[in-house]
Design a protein around this motif. Structure first.
Motif, mmCIF file in Angstrom:
data_model
loop_
_atom_site.group_PDB
_atom_site.id
_atom_site.type_symbol
_atom_site.label_atom_id
_atom_site.label_comp_id
_atom_site.label_asym_id
_atom_site.label_seq_id
_atom_site.Cartn_x
_atom_site.Cartn_y
_atom_site.Cartn_z
ATOM 1 N N MET A 130 30.047 17.759 34.996
ATOM 2 C CA MET A 130 31.153 17.911 35.939
ATOM 3 C C MET A 130 30.651 18.013 37.383
ATOM 4 S SD MET A 130 33.617 17.431 34.040
ATOM 5 C CE MET A 130 34.983 17.700 35.133
ATOM 6 N N ARG A 131 29.463 18.595 37.574
ATOM 7 C CA ARG A 131 28.890 18.658 38.923
ATOM 8 C C ARG A 131 28.463 17.281 39.418
ATOM 9 N NH1 ARG A 131 26.253 23.144 36.855
ATOM 10 N NH2 ARG A 131 24.347 21.934 36.594
ATOM 11 N N ARG B 247 29.623 14.263 38.206
ATOM 12 C CA ARG B 247 30.529 13.213 37.739
ATOM 13 C C ARG B 247 30.829 12.172 38.811
ATOM 14 N NH1 ARG B 247 33.712 17.129 39.399
ATOM 15 N NH2 ARG B 247 35.649 16.572 40.473
ATOM 16 N N ARG B 248 31.003 12.594 40.054
ATOM 17 C CA ARG B 248 31.360 11.621 41.101
ATOM 18 C C ARG B 248 30.249 10.584 41.285
ATOM 19 N NH1 ARG B 248 33.949 16.161 43.775
ATOM 20 N NH2 ARG B 248 36.187 15.779 43.688
ATOM 21 N N SER C 212 38.743 13.168 38.533
ATOM 22 C CA SER C 212 39.343 14.225 37.721
ATOM 23 C C SER C 212 38.324 15.253 37.229
ATOM 24 C CB SER C 212 40.036 13.605 36.504
ATOM 25 O OG SER C 212 40.509 14.608 35.656
ATOM 26 N N GLU C 213 38.779 16.486 37.149
ATOM 27 C CA GLU C 213 37.965 17.560 36.570
ATOM 28 C C GLU C 213 38.484 17.965 35.191
ATOM 29 O OE1 GLU C 213 37.411 20.917 39.101
ATOM 30 O OE2 GLU C 213 36.906 19.688 40.826
ATOM 31 N N ARG C 214 39.510 17.294 34.713
ATOM 32 C CA ARG C 214 40.103 17.652 33.419
ATOM 33 C C ARG C 214 39.239 17.138 32.274
ATOM 34 N NH1 ARG C 214 45.969 15.581 33.408
ATOM 35 N NH2 ARG C 214 45.744 16.339 31.286
ATOM 36 N N ARG C 215 38.764 18.039 31.455
ATOM 37 C CA ARG C 215 37.884 17.666 30.337
ATOM 38 C C ARG C 215 38.627 16.865 29.283
ATOM 39 N NH1 ARG C 215 33.468 16.458 30.612
ATOM 40 N NH2 ARG C 215 32.850 17.109 28.567
#
Length: 130
Positions: free
Chosen positions: A48-49, A51-52, A98-101
């Motif tokens: 998540m850190r 991901r971009r 998005s940050e949604r898992r």
């Protein structure tokens, strides 16, 4: 695919750079995603850190493959592959933002299902040609 390139007698630098750009971008995406050797943290948090950067590089890979097919393989821009690439690019952009898992899991399963479908259908195309 790539076997068509064996008949190229002379390479120009931009063509060769375009050929190498795909593997380079994939290597960079793997390097971005790979955690440090001494790291024992949560891998989900690590993804998540990063991901971009990771999904942006994967989006660049999709763009490079489209350019590769158009310029090096002289393929016309056809509707089905272009629509599939556009859908894939949209999904990668959504995953980068998005940050949604749950969205990440859903998209991962969709990509896996599409790859299984492609492998299944391509296998029968090869079997029918023999």
């Amino acid at each position: 695919g790539l076997w068509l390139l064996r008949s190229v007698d002379e390479w120009r630098y931009p063509e060769f750079l375009l050929l190498l750009s795909g593997p380079i971008v994939l290597y960079m995406a793997a390097a971005v995603l790979f955690p440090a050797a001494a790291s024992s943290g949560n891998l989900d948090a690590h993804l998540m850190r990063r991901r971009r950067a990771f999904f942006s590089l994967m989006l660049a890979y999709v763009c490079f493959t489209a350019l590769f097919e158009f310029f090096l393989l002289n393929n016309r821009l056809e509707l089905a592959p272009a629509a599939f690439r556009l859908l894939g690019a949209s999904l990668l952009a959504a995953l980068a933002i998005s940050e949604r898992r749950g969205l990440h899991w859903g998209m991962a399963l969709a990509v896996l299902a599409s790859q299984l479908w492609f492998t299944y259908s391509y296998t029968f195309v090869l079997a029918a040609g023999q």
